[in-house]
Design a protein around this motif. Sequence first.
Motif, PDB file in Angstrom:
ATOM      1  N   TRP A  53      17.517 -11.399  11.729  1.00  0.00           N
ATOM      2  CA  TRP A  53      18.008 -11.620  10.375  1.00  0.00           C
ATOM      3  C   TRP A  53      19.254 -12.495  10.496  1.00  0.00           C
ATOM      4  CZ3 TRP A  53      15.920  -9.399   5.836  1.00  0.00           C
ATOM      5  CH2 TRP A  53      16.645  -9.628   4.672  1.00  0.00           C
ATOM      6  N   ASN A  98      22.451 -14.138   9.373  1.00  0.00           N
ATOM      7  CA  ASN A  98      23.544 -14.077   8.409  1.00  0.00           C
ATOM      8  C   ASN A  98      24.823 -14.404   9.152  1.00  0.00           C
ATOM      9  OD1 ASN A  98      23.077 -11.493   5.803  1.00  0.00           O
ATOM     10  ND2 ASN A  98      22.509 -13.627   5.884  1.00  0.00           N
ATOM     11  N   TRP A 131      29.746 -18.310   4.324  1.00  0.00           N
ATOM     12  CA  TRP A 131      28.560 -18.322   3.469  1.00  0.00           C
ATOM     13  C   TRP A 131      28.372 -19.675   2.797  1.00  0.00           C
ATOM     14  CZ3 TRP A 131      25.618 -13.984   3.753  1.00  0.00           C
ATOM     15  CH2 TRP A 131      26.232 -12.836   4.288  1.00  0.00           C
ATOM     16  N   LEU A 175      10.884 -14.687   1.482  1.00  0.00           N
ATOM     17  CA  LEU A 175      11.573 -14.274   0.261  1.00  0.00           C
ATOM     18  C   LEU A 175      12.366 -12.985   0.493  1.00  0.00           C
ATOM     19  CD1 LEU A 175       8.613 -15.047  -2.152  1.00  0.00           C
ATOM     20  CD2 LEU A 175      10.576 -16.506  -1.629  1.00  0.00           C
ATOM     21  N   ASP A 221      13.573  -9.701   1.789  1.00  0.00           N
ATOM     22  CA  ASP A 221      12.831  -8.693   2.558  1.00  0.00           C
ATOM     23  C   ASP A 221      11.333  -8.851   2.373  1.00  0.00           C
ATOM     24  OD1 ASP A 221      15.178  -7.217   3.338  1.00  0.00           O
ATOM     25  OD2 ASP A 221      15.269  -6.481   1.284  1.00  0.00           O
ATOM     26  N   TYR A 222      10.957  -9.626   1.385  1.00  0.00           N
ATOM     27  CA  TYR A 222       9.559  -9.681   0.981  1.00  0.00           C
ATOM     28  C   TYR A 222       8.745 -10.604   1.892  1.00  0.00           C
ATOM     29  CZ  TYR A 222      11.523  -7.598  -3.302  1.00  0.00           C
ATOM     30  OH  TYR A 222      12.184  -6.803  -4.203  1.00  0.00           O
ATOM     31  N   GLU A 265      18.534 -15.911  -8.254  1.00  0.00           N
ATOM     32  CA  GLU A 265      19.047 -15.412  -6.969  1.00  0.00           C
ATOM     33  C   GLU A 265      19.320 -16.563  -5.993  1.00  0.00           C
ATOM     34  OE1 GLU A 265      19.873 -12.334  -5.992  1.00  0.00           O
ATOM     35  OE2 GLU A 265      20.415 -13.077  -4.001  1.00  0.00           O
ATOM     36  N   LYS A 288      16.539  -1.401  -3.288  1.00  0.00           N
ATOM     37  CA  LYS A 288      15.563  -2.354  -2.743  1.00  0.00           C
ATOM     38  C   LYS A 288      15.022  -3.271  -3.833  1.00  0.00           C
ATOM     39  CE  LYS A 288      14.132   0.646   1.055  1.00  0.00           C
ATOM     40  NZ  LYS A 288      13.002   1.305   1.738  1.00  0.00           N
ATOM     41  N   THR A 325      17.834  -5.877  -4.784  1.00  0.00           N
ATOM     42  CA  THR A 325      18.318  -6.867  -3.818  1.00  0.00           C
ATOM     43  C   THR A 325      17.249  -7.329  -2.831  1.00  0.00           C
ATOM     44  OG1 THR A 325      19.040  -5.194  -2.211  1.00  0.00           O
ATOM     45  CG2 THR A 325      20.610  -5.817  -3.922  1.00  0.00           C
ATOM     46  N   GLY A 326      16.005  -6.914  -3.039  1.00  0.00           N
ATOM     47  CA  GLY A 326      14.954  -7.245  -2.074  1.00  0.00           C
ATOM     48  C   GLY A 326      14.741  -8.738  -1.883  1.00  0.00           C
ATOM     49  N   LEU A 327      15.004  -9.500  -2.927  1.00  0.00           N
ATOM     50  CA  LEU A 327      14.776 -10.944  -2.837  1.00  0.00           C
ATOM     51  C   LEU A 327      15.899 -11.655  -2.083  1.00  0.00           C
ATOM     52  CD1 LEU A 327      12.725 -13.068  -3.885  1.00  0.00           C
ATOM     53  CD2 LEU A 327      14.216 -13.384  -5.871  1.00  0.00           C
ATOM     54  N   SER A 328      17.013 -10.981  -1.925  1.00  0.00           N
ATOM     55  CA  SER A 328      18.178 -11.635  -1.333  1.00  0.00           C
ATOM     56  C   SER A 328      18.102 -11.652   0.191  1.00  0.00           C
ATOM     57  CB  SER A 328      19.455 -10.904  -1.763  1.00  0.00           C
ATOM     58  OG  SER A 328      20.572 -11.489  -1.129  1.00  0.00           O
ATOM     59  N   SER A 329      18.532 -12.763   0.751  1.00  0.00           N
ATOM     60  CA  SER A 329      18.635 -12.876   2.202  1.00  0.00           C
ATOM     61  C   SER A 329      20.048 -12.605   2.686  1.00  0.00           C
ATOM     62  CB  SER A 329      18.225 -14.285   2.648  1.00  0.00           C
ATOM     63  OG  SER A 329      16.838 -14.432   2.571  1.00  0.00           O
ATOM     64  N   SER A 330      20.949 -12.365   1.765  1.00  0.00           N
ATOM     65  CA  SER A 330      22.350 -12.168   2.118  1.00  0.00           C
ATOM     66  C   SER A 330      22.670 -10.682   2.192  1.00  0.00           C
ATOM     67  CB  SER A 330      23.250 -12.830   1.067  1.00  0.00           C
ATOM     68  OG  SER A 330      24.566 -12.324   1.161  1.00  0.00           O
ATOM     69  N   ILE A 331      23.071 -10.235   3.361  1.00  0.00           N
ATOM     70  CA  ILE A 331      23.403  -8.825   3.521  1.00  0.00           C
ATOM     71  C   ILE A 331      24.645  -8.502   2.697  1.00  0.00           C
ATOM     72  CG2 ILE A 331      24.944  -8.869   5.521  1.00  0.00           C
ATOM     73  CD1 ILE A 331      21.842  -6.641   5.079  1.00  0.00           C
ATOM     74  N   ARG A 332      25.489  -9.483   2.486  1.00  0.00           N
ATOM     75  CA  ARG A 332      26.681  -9.239   1.682  1.00  0.00           C
ATOM     76  C   ARG A 332      26.302  -8.906   0.240  1.00  0.00           C
ATOM     77  NH1 ARG A 332      31.610 -13.495   1.061  1.00  0.00           N
ATOM     78  NH2 ARG A 332      30.069 -14.684  -0.105  1.00  0.00           N
ATOM     79  N   ARG A 333      25.299  -9.626  -0.267  1.00  0.00           N
ATOM     80  CA  ARG A 333      24.854  -9.344  -1.639  1.00  0.00           C
ATOM     81  C   ARG A 333      24.163  -7.986  -1.716  1.00  0.00           C
ATOM     82  NH1 ARG A 333      25.003 -14.314  -4.597  1.00  0.00           N
ATOM     83  NH2 ARG A 333      23.308 -13.838  -6.009  1.00  0.00           N
ATOM     84  N   LYS A 334      23.447  -7.630  -0.651  1.00  0.00           N
ATOM     85  CA  LYS A 334      22.801  -6.309  -0.660  1.00  0.00           C
ATOM     86  C   LYS A 334      23.846  -5.198  -0.683  1.00  0.00           C
ATOM     87  CE  LYS A 334      18.645  -7.789   1.871  1.00  0.00           C
ATOM     88  NZ  LYS A 334      17.675  -7.662   0.784  1.00  0.00           N
ATOM     89  N   TYR A 335      24.886  -5.362   0.140  1.00  0.00           N
ATOM     90  CA  TYR A 335      25.896  -4.309   0.223  1.00  0.00           C
ATOM     91  C   TYR A 335      26.790  -4.272  -1.018  1.00  0.00           C
ATOM     92  CZ  TYR A 335      24.747  -3.612   5.168  1.00  0.00           C
ATOM     93  OH  TYR A 335      24.107  -3.329   6.350  1.00  0.00           O
ATOM     94  N   HIS A 387      17.951  -1.923   5.591  1.00  0.00           N
ATOM     95  CA  HIS A 387      19.274  -2.327   6.093  1.00  0.00           C
ATOM     96  C   HIS A 387      20.266  -1.163   6.003  1.00  0.00           C
ATOM     97  CE1 HIS A 387      17.708  -6.440   5.936  1.00  0.00           C
ATOM     98  NE2 HIS A 387      17.194  -6.082   4.776  1.00  0.00           N
ATOM     99  N   TRP A 396      21.986   0.208   8.595  1.00  0.00           N
ATOM    100  CA  TRP A 396      22.796   0.352   9.816  1.00  0.00           C
ATOM    101  C   TRP A 396      24.270   0.558   9.527  1.00  0.00           C
ATOM    102  CZ3 TRP A 396      18.571   1.185  11.949  1.00  0.00           C
ATOM    103  CH2 TRP A 396      17.454   0.395  11.680  1.00  0.00           C
ATOM    104  N   ASP A 397      24.825  -0.254   8.660  1.00  0.00           N
ATOM    105  CA  ASP A 397      26.251  -0.101   8.389  1.00  0.00           C
ATOM    106  C   ASP A 397      26.522   1.205   7.660  1.00  0.00           C
ATOM    107  OD1 ASP A 397      28.939  -1.233   8.541  1.00  0.00           O
ATOM    108  OD2 ASP A 397      28.815  -1.230   6.355  1.00  0.00           O
TER     109      ASP A 397
END
Lengths: 159, 163
Positions: free
Chosen positions: A41, A43, A64, A123, A125-126, A141, B75, B78-88, B120, B122-123
């Motif tokens: 992943w 980032n 970023w 996409l 996680d998808y 997004e 999920k 934020t499932g569409l996001s690739s940014s872990i920052r946005r997920k958190y 995700h 882990w943190d």
Amino acid sequence: MPGSWKHSELPNLTDDNHAITSCYDTRYNCIAWAANDILNWWNPTSGSHFGREHYWPPGAPKKWSVAAYAAAFATLGYEDSGNGFLEPGVEKIALFAVEVRANVFEATHAARQLVDGTWTSKLGDYEDIIHMNVTDVCCPEYGKVVRFLKRPRKMPMCD
Amino acid sequence: MEHPQRDQFATARVVPMHLSSATSVVATDYSSVTAVTDYFVTISSVAVSNSVWCGQEPLVDSDWLVFSELAVAWKQETGLSSSIRRKYASEHYKRILRMGRKAAFLIIRQLQLEGNTPYHWWDALRQLTDHDPVPPEVGGDVRTAARIWIEWARQHAGQLETQ
């Protein structure tokens, strides 16, 4: 079979302009997929307190910003390209970004051009998809395409 | 419209799983689960079937129900996001963290259900347990990280349950 996303999330995707090419998978994201890596992943958080499971190319700025993402791809031999047109022997990547403040863009997504001129995206996680036009995945997004990168295609006849 | 399985899950009588008794769930292959809605149905059916398998008096696990709702919402958001920052940055994720250390036990259970597609967590696990049993050489291999956390939790089950 429909993808995991809601239509409202990717309103430009229709039945006619994309195809799903993988399963749901949380191991890699769009940046990794664009870089042909399905095991990490990507980032710019690698090494930080909440990013030790993530990968970021050594030497690329851990930011970023679009510039930092372009620098990450530069470690793989990509350089700026003025457009996303199909060129024989050239592999292109599109970087997407959203404007988080006035004139400040945060990179959100990357898509890779295939040898036939279509594009492939992971996409979040998808699933991975193939889409006809690079703008098919423009959405709230991911924002819009802000930069194209290119490098010589390693295997000209396949991806 | 409310998902029909959600009502079923909301009223399900779910046995709190001891980590040592949850190995049958680990062995289940969820790699074919793709859609978030399907995933939710899978969680509910496994949780209920596990209560049967355990052969124990079913109990309502309200913490698990709250956690599951938040996890699904996180999920979906934020499932569409690739940014872990946005997920958190998600409020659903922050609410899971605010559940405190008991959330670590629930996350481990969730990791068991997620099988080959660990989320995700882990943190959150590091924050909630003040431990990090995953050696640096594991890197981004999240399937291995999940196995290590589950094994760590099995060894510290009593500690997790009492916190």
